[in-house]
Design a protein around this motif. Structure first.
Motif, mmCIF file in Angstrom:
data_model
loop_
_atom_site.group_PDB
_atom_site.id
_atom_site.type_symbol
_atom_site.label_atom_id
_atom_site.label_comp_id
_atom_site.label_asym_id
_atom_site.label_seq_id
_atom_site.Cartn_x
_atom_site.Cartn_y
_atom_site.Cartn_z
ATOM 1 N N THR A 106 -12.128 1.444 2.923
ATOM 2 C CA THR A 106 -12.663 2.354 1.910
ATOM 3 C C THR A 106 -14.061 2.852 2.265
ATOM 4 O OG1 THR A 106 -13.682 0.615 0.554
ATOM 5 C CG2 THR A 106 -11.365 1.158 0.102
ATOM 6 N N ALA A 161 -9.838 11.297 -0.631
ATOM 7 C CA ALA A 161 -9.051 10.066 -0.569
ATOM 8 C C ALA A 161 -7.567 10.400 -0.690
ATOM 9 C CB ALA A 161 -9.466 9.111 -1.683
ATOM 10 N N LEU A 162 -6.750 9.599 -0.022
ATOM 11 C CA LEU A 162 -5.310 9.815 -0.011
ATOM 12 C C LEU A 162 -4.716 9.796 -1.416
ATOM 13 C CD1 LEU A 162 -3.002 10.279 1.978
ATOM 14 C CD2 LEU A 162 -2.708 7.807 2.092
ATOM 15 N N GLU A 163 -5.229 8.960 -2.265
ATOM 16 C CA GLU A 163 -4.812 8.888 -3.669
ATOM 17 C C GLU A 163 -6.046 9.059 -4.534
ATOM 18 O OE1 GLU A 163 -1.772 8.746 -4.805
ATOM 19 O OE2 GLU A 163 -0.909 8.534 -2.824
ATOM 20 N N ARG A 182 -9.120 6.176 2.473
ATOM 21 C CA ARG A 182 -8.549 5.459 1.324
ATOM 22 C C ARG A 182 -9.673 5.006 0.403
ATOM 23 N NH1 ARG A 182 -3.088 3.197 1.866
ATOM 24 N NH2 ARG A 182 -2.114 4.486 3.426
ATOM 25 N N ASP A 198 -3.142 0.781 -3.859
ATOM 26 C CA ASP A 198 -4.324 0.746 -2.997
ATOM 27 C C ASP A 198 -5.426 -0.036 -3.710
ATOM 28 O OD1 ASP A 198 -3.076 2.005 -0.942
ATOM 29 O OD2 ASP A 198 -4.057 3.928 -1.207
ATOM 30 N N ASN A 232 1.088 5.952 4.753
ATOM 31 C CA ASN A 232 -0.053 6.626 5.372
ATOM 32 C C ASN A 232 0.112 8.140 5.287
ATOM 33 O OD1 ASN A 232 1.284 7.652 7.911
ATOM 34 N ND2 ASN A 232 1.596 5.461 8.229
ATOM 35 N N ASN A 233 -0.932 8.870 5.648
ATOM 36 C CA ASN A 233 -0.926 10.325 5.479
ATOM 37 C C ASN A 233 0.151 11.013 6.321
ATOM 38 O OD1 ASN A 233 -2.230 9.930 7.931
ATOM 39 N ND2 ASN A 233 -3.986 11.207 7.428
ATOM 40 N N GLU A 278 -7.370 9.701 7.879
ATOM 41 C CA GLU A 278 -7.227 9.589 6.431
ATOM 42 C C GLU A 278 -8.321 8.690 5.880
ATOM 43 O OE1 GLU A 278 -3.384 7.770 5.610
ATOM 44 O OE2 GLU A 278 -4.316 5.820 5.443
ATOM 45 N N ARG A 288 0.826 -1.212 0.000
ATOM 46 C CA ARG A 288 0.000 0.000 0.000
ATOM 47 C C ARG A 288 0.863 1.266 0.000
ATOM 48 N NH1 ARG A 288 -4.010 -3.214 -1.149
ATOM 49 N NH2 ARG A 288 -4.877 -4.358 0.558
#
Length: 170
Positions: A112, A69-71, A96, A103, A38-39, A94, A35
């Motif tokens: 999610t 979302a982080l990405e 995801r 991810d 993390n943030n 965060e 993955r």
């Protein structure tokens, strides 16, 4: 990651009696997964193509906050940093979603469907008998009575309350 127990030995999300696992964050490449970081770790990398300092917002008052979302990369807020009530200790929130090769969560994966919560630094929470010394954040299991961290995210409509200071996150 953090495995915490109440004074009576019951699994809880957070307490001052936790055992840490330096590589136990299953949603982070340092947790022996594939993955994205993390943030907190992305913010620590201080920009670049992964994350920009403007992606993080310090929460200074009660309210409703929105995170993306982080990405993938975008200019929006991707991380909330919430003071825990202890000097220099923060919660990091965060979100995801399924994205790309890293991810690649399954449809309906709990991570999610809610927000992940980490705390840093973890030294305040670690039991003196723990060998965990990581300076990074600890993933908090918000469903501590289940098996593992796969469902550790705070689900929509659920509330986390820090029993040590009354902080509430919904």
């Amino acid at each position: 990651s953090l495995l915490c127990r109440s004074a009576t030995g019951q699994p809880v999300a957070i307490s001052t009696s936790c055992v840490g696992s330096e590589y136990g964050d299953i949603f982070d490449i340092m947790g022996s997964s594939t993955r994205h970081p993390n943030n907190y770790q992305k913010g620590r990398a201080n920009g670049g193509i992964w994350y920009d300092p403007t992606n993080s917002q310090l929460v200074t008052q009660n309210g409703t906050y929105i995170i993306e979302a982080l990405e993938p990369f975008s200019p929006g807020v991707k991380s909330l940093r919430v003071p825990s009530g202890y000097p220099g200790v923060y919660y990091y929130l965060e979100y995801r979603k399924i994205y790309g090769a890293f991810d690649n969560f399954s449809v309906g994966s709990p991570v999610t469907m809610g927000v992940s919560l980490r705390i840093r630094p973890v030294s305040l929470l670690i039991s003196p008998t723990s060998s965990f010394t990581a300076a990074g954040p600890g993933l908090i299991d918000l469903t501590p009575t289940s098996s593992g961290f796969g469902d550790s995210a705070l689900a929509v409509g659920k509330t986390f309350t820090d029993p040590m200071n009354g902080l509430r996150i919904t």
